[in-house]
Motif scaffolding. Structure first.
Motif, short mmCIF file in Angstrom:
data_model
loop_
_atom_site.label_atom_id
_atom_site.label_comp_id
_atom_site.label_asym_id
_atom_site.label_seq_id
_atom_site.Cartn_x
_atom_site.Cartn_y
_atom_site.Cartn_z
N THR A 62 0.85 -1.19 0.00
CA THR A 62 0.00 0.00 0.00
C THR A 62 0.89 1.24 0.00
O THR A 62 1.95 1.23 0.62
CB THR A 62 -0.90 0.02 1.25
OG1 THR A 62 -1.62 -1.20 1.35
CG2 THR A 62 -1.90 1.16 1.21
N VAL A 80 -3.04 3.84 -2.81
CA VAL A 80 -3.08 2.68 -3.70
C VAL A 80 -2.91 1.42 -2.86
O VAL A 80 -1.95 1.30 -2.11
CB VAL A 80 -1.93 2.70 -4.74
CG1 VAL A 80 -2.10 1.58 -5.75
CG2 VAL A 80 -1.78 4.04 -5.40
N GLY A 100 -3.88 -2.57 -8.81
CA GLY A 100 -3.92 -1.55 -7.77
C GLY A 100 -5.36 -1.08 -7.60
O GLY A 100 -6.16 -1.12 -8.55
N LEU A 102 -7.38 2.24 -6.06
CA LEU A 102 -7.27 3.57 -5.49
C LEU A 102 -8.40 3.80 -4.49
O LEU A 102 -9.56 3.54 -4.79
CB LEU A 102 -7.35 4.65 -6.58
CG LEU A 102 -6.29 4.59 -7.67
CD1 LEU A 102 -6.43 5.80 -8.60
CD2 LEU A 102 -4.89 4.51 -7.09
N ALA A 124 0.20 7.79 -8.35
CA ALA A 124 -0.33 6.51 -7.87
C ALA A 124 -0.17 5.42 -8.93
O ALA A 124 0.22 4.29 -8.61
CB ALA A 124 -1.80 6.67 -7.48
N ALA A 128 1.94 1.93 -8.76
CA ALA A 128 1.28 0.64 -9.00
C ALA A 128 1.96 -0.13 -10.13
O ALA A 128 2.15 -1.34 -10.03
CB ALA A 128 -0.20 0.86 -9.31
N VAL A 136 -5.25 -0.61 -12.77
CA VAL A 136 -5.58 0.08 -11.53
C VAL A 136 -7.05 0.44 -11.61
O VAL A 136 -7.53 0.89 -12.65
CB VAL A 136 -4.71 1.34 -11.32
CG1 VAL A 136 -5.16 2.12 -10.09
CG2 VAL A 136 -3.24 0.94 -11.19
#
Length: 187
Positions: A62, A80, A100, A102, A124, A128, A136
């Protein structure tokens, strides 16, 4: 844009806590976050220290990204969470590939609409992709029009997956995602 966007440091937990509590007071917090201000403010400092240590720079599963304005004030954040193929996520949905997720997206009202969400998302996504994510995603309440616009502007598209979070059977969360770029497409 003169903002600094970077990963959280573990010793910055008091500032991260303050930003989270601020986010939970936002007018759309009831449909944007799975926590209330009242429950969050009642948590002991030890909870916050441990939480942000798990999300800080150097953590592998994370990462919390923060945005600081020109004066150093923290004005935005996104976290993430990596999800592994073959598992189920916190909402009970199957995870079919490393991805990932969010969560905790927040930008202060005075800093919205200037591209800061996209900058936070870029950081982010970069993190990831470095963790081996194939895509993601995020979940957003179907009635959160402001967030939907921001996420679409940042390149996220609806996948067709929906889920119900909470007791109201007529309220849905929509999944939006962005696929990992194909490095061959740049050639």
């Amino acid at each position: 844009m003169s903002y600094t966007v970077r990963s959280l440091h573990a010793d910055e937990w008091p500032r991260a806590k303050a930003l989270r509590l601020e986010a939970l007071r936002d007018p759309v917090a009831s449909i944007a976050f799975m926590e209330t201000y009242g429950s969050a403010v009642a948590r002991p400092d030890s909870y916050w220290q441990e939480l942000f240590e798990r999300r800080a720079e150097g953590a592998s599963g994370t990462q919390q990204i923060i945005a600081a304005g020109p004066d150093g004030e923290w004005v935005g954040t996104v976290t993430v969470v990596m999800e592994e193929s073959g598992t189920t996520d916190w909402a009970g949905l199957p995870v079919d590939r490393r991805q990932g997720h969010l969560v905790g997206v927040y930008v202060q009202p005075g800093h919205r609409g200037i591209g800061l969400t996209e900058v936070l998302f870029d950081a982010a996504l970069e993190w990831a992709w470095a963790q081996g994510a194939e895509r993601v995603r995020l979940l957003v309440h179907e009635d959160n029009a402001r967030a939907l616009r921001a996420y679409r502007k940042a390149g996220f598209v609806e996948t067709g997956v929906t889920t119900r979070l909470g007791p109201a059977p007529d309220e849905r969360e929509l999944e939006l995602a962005v696929e990992r770029p194909d490095p061959e497409s740049d050639l």
